[in-house]
Enzyme design. Sequence first.
Site, PDB file in Angstrom:
ATOM      1  N   LYS A  59      63.949  66.587  20.687  1.00  0.00           N
ATOM      2  CA  LYS A  59      64.605  65.304  20.451  1.00  0.00           C
ATOM      3  C   LYS A  59      65.394  64.870  21.697  1.00  0.00           C
ATOM      4  O   LYS A  59      65.506  63.685  21.990  1.00  0.00           O
ATOM      5  CB  LYS A  59      65.524  65.390  19.236  1.00  0.00           C
ATOM      6  CG  LYS A  59      64.772  65.608  17.928  1.00  0.00           C
ATOM      7  CD  LYS A  59      65.700  65.382  16.743  1.00  0.00           C
ATOM      8  CE  LYS A  59      65.295  66.113  15.486  1.00  0.00           C
ATOM      9  NZ  LYS A  59      63.999  65.833  14.936  1.00  0.00           N
ATOM     10  N   GLU A  86      75.135  63.397  17.302  1.00  0.00           N
ATOM     11  CA  GLU A  86      74.860  61.975  17.076  1.00  0.00           C
ATOM     12  C   GLU A  86      75.915  61.418  16.150  1.00  0.00           C
ATOM     13  O   GLU A  86      76.445  62.125  15.307  1.00  0.00           O
ATOM     14  CB  GLU A  86      73.506  61.821  16.358  1.00  0.00           C
ATOM     15  CG  GLU A  86      72.386  61.392  17.245  1.00  0.00           C
ATOM     16  CD  GLU A  86      71.053  61.289  16.521  1.00  0.00           C
ATOM     17  OE1 GLU A  86      71.026  61.203  15.280  1.00  0.00           O
ATOM     18  OE2 GLU A  86      70.042  61.297  17.221  1.00  0.00           O
ATOM     19  N   HIS A 107      67.684  65.732   3.703  1.00  0.00           N
ATOM     20  CA  HIS A 107      67.188  65.018   4.887  1.00  0.00           C
ATOM     21  C   HIS A 107      65.669  65.036   4.979  1.00  0.00           C
ATOM     22  O   HIS A 107      65.106  64.872   6.051  1.00  0.00           O
ATOM     23  CB  HIS A 107      67.772  65.592   6.192  1.00  0.00           C
ATOM     24  CG  HIS A 107      69.255  65.554   6.262  1.00  0.00           C
ATOM     25  ND1 HIS A 107      69.980  64.395   6.169  1.00  0.00           N
ATOM     26  CD2 HIS A 107      70.166  66.547   6.420  1.00  0.00           C
ATOM     27  CE1 HIS A 107      71.261  64.670   6.261  1.00  0.00           C
ATOM     28  NE2 HIS A 107      71.400  65.975   6.411  1.00  0.00           N
ATOM     29  N   ARG A 126      51.903  63.645  15.539  1.00  0.00           N
ATOM     30  CA  ARG A 126      50.879  64.194  14.632  1.00  0.00           C
ATOM     31  C   ARG A 126      50.655  63.209  13.493  1.00  0.00           C
ATOM     32  O   ARG A 126      51.341  62.203  13.396  1.00  0.00           O
ATOM     33  CB  ARG A 126      51.390  65.509  14.046  1.00  0.00           C
ATOM     34  CG  ARG A 126      52.730  65.320  13.361  1.00  0.00           C
ATOM     35  CD  ARG A 126      53.238  66.567  12.685  1.00  0.00           C
ATOM     36  NE  ARG A 126      54.654  66.480  12.387  1.00  0.00           N
ATOM     37  CZ  ARG A 126      55.184  65.930  11.308  1.00  0.00           C
ATOM     38  NH1 ARG A 126      54.403  65.378  10.400  1.00  0.00           N
ATOM     39  NH2 ARG A 126      56.487  65.901  11.129  1.00  0.00           N
TER      40      ARG A 126
END
Length: 505
Positions: free
Chosen positions: A120, A204, A239, A296
């Site tokens: 990420k 974040e 999540h 993917r």
Amino acid sequence: MNITKITKVLIANRGEITLRIIRSCKEMDIKTVAIFSEADRLAPHVRAADEAICVGAPPSSESYLRGDRIIEAAKTTGAQAIHPGYGFLSENADFARKVKAAGLIFIAPSPEAIEVMGSKLAAKNAVSEYDIPMVPGINHAVEDIAEAKKEAAQIGYPILVKASAGGGGKGMRVVEKEEEFEEQMKRAVSEAVSAFGDGAVFIEKYIGSPRHIEIQILGDMHGNILHLFERECSIQRRHQKVVEEAPSAVVDEKMRQAMGKAAVNVAKACNYYGAGTVEFIVDENLNFYFLEMNTRLQVEHPITEQITGIDLVKEQIKIAEGRELSFKQEDLKINGHAIEVRVYAEDPANGFLPNIGKVVEYNTPKSIGVRVDDGFEQGMEVPIFYDSMIAKLITFGANREEAMDRMIRAIDEYKIAGIQTTLPFCKFVMKHDAFRSGNFSTKFVENHFKPEYLEVETSKEEEEIAVTIVSQLLENGNKKSMVVGGDTKNGSNGMSDWRKKRSVF
Ligand code: ADP
Ligand code: ADP
Ligand code: MG
């Protein structure tokens, strides 16, 4: 560029996604090779393929993750290409390189794109020149706790500590205030190390009540990159997505264009080819921010197929053969509305804990506007070694309302007994005002759901077993408490300990 006609594909996966890929291959007159672990010897994906090879013992690390044996299996069977599906080795750049080095085609993006987007942090850096809106946060790994606390204070609590290598909702911790920072960070690191073998985490801003909206991408090796509109996946637990729909109830044409353009730019940043998904988080004012790119096929790809009429697996294969995309952005149109619910072997009445056992009854819904992608059949045990998703139920309608009503009908028709599944929860979602009105966020479960709201349905078989047990107990004069069927609502069948310990991948 030369075009290599693919005539035989090995699918390096199991379950529903392997069957899904085999079906497209059949339509393209491509022969298929399945792999399986000793636990999956009798699984439907093994029978559906033209050939099948056992690659090892039940734990994934000894079978579905054994890249060396998988490449060897492709060579032994004369397959020219490997399709990785999702999960397992699908986002493993090292495996992608080894497949290439063995002279095989990997039906996936380039190893370089997989590598960049698999992290990420690397992804955020790669797209930084493309004017893509990002969640406020730091774009480097957190090492020094004191330094990180300073940065977190600047961003403002609550914040999210996230594993750079994360996936499937794992390795993520919300930190409400500074006092909790160190402990939550340590937890995120240890989860990241055990799930992904990489402890790098970053910070974040934690967006309050966001929506998760993502864009499907297709790119060829000739530099064409298109988007196939959005999917909304805001109904999640831990999540991770449980209900997805396309299009989103809140995205208008202007927002769609802007998100589509941003997603195409993210793909351009890593010279992307193949199918991929650019994920965004959307705040209450409908500002969108880049989260990550999945390099993917995604679990929820069928809803995009339903609204665009495009078979994404066939496109992946054609791209891997070196062909140019046969359509342009302006040829693509959204037609109707599609919803997917994930059927996990989990008990929504008991904290969505995995609920594994023998499926004594399994009957899928049928007829107009219903698609079931599954890898399962009656009499099978849900193995403890793998992800607990056993099927996906997809409905398609002329509009959102019809797709929702059809989903309720299809869930009522879907008969699964012996294990608990997420289906009763998904029916609750379909009937809930917040979902129906489109006014919901990733906080849906937290804000609206309580186990006692579920409609409990027992199958005929379970009722019959219950009647037999009750009459036997009455005959014996034994009035002790009892367990009905193979399982109980509150998981008191002695399975809870190993359920928690089971390996996910
Ligand atoms: P999506 O396809 O929408 O991203 P999920 O996030 O639920 O769906 O993940 C899809 C599948 O891939 C699941 O089986 C999940 O366990 C697996 N998965 C996701 N990310 C990773 C990863 N980084 N490493 C290994 N498996 C992953
Ligand atoms: P994964 O690789 O596990 O899929 P993502 O970054 O895609 O990780 O996030 C998964 C989910 O976690 C999102 O769909 C969203 O619900 C939640 N999430 C991620 N980042 C944030 C954030 N900054 N604020 C609030 N929720 C977030
Ligand atoms: Mg994600």
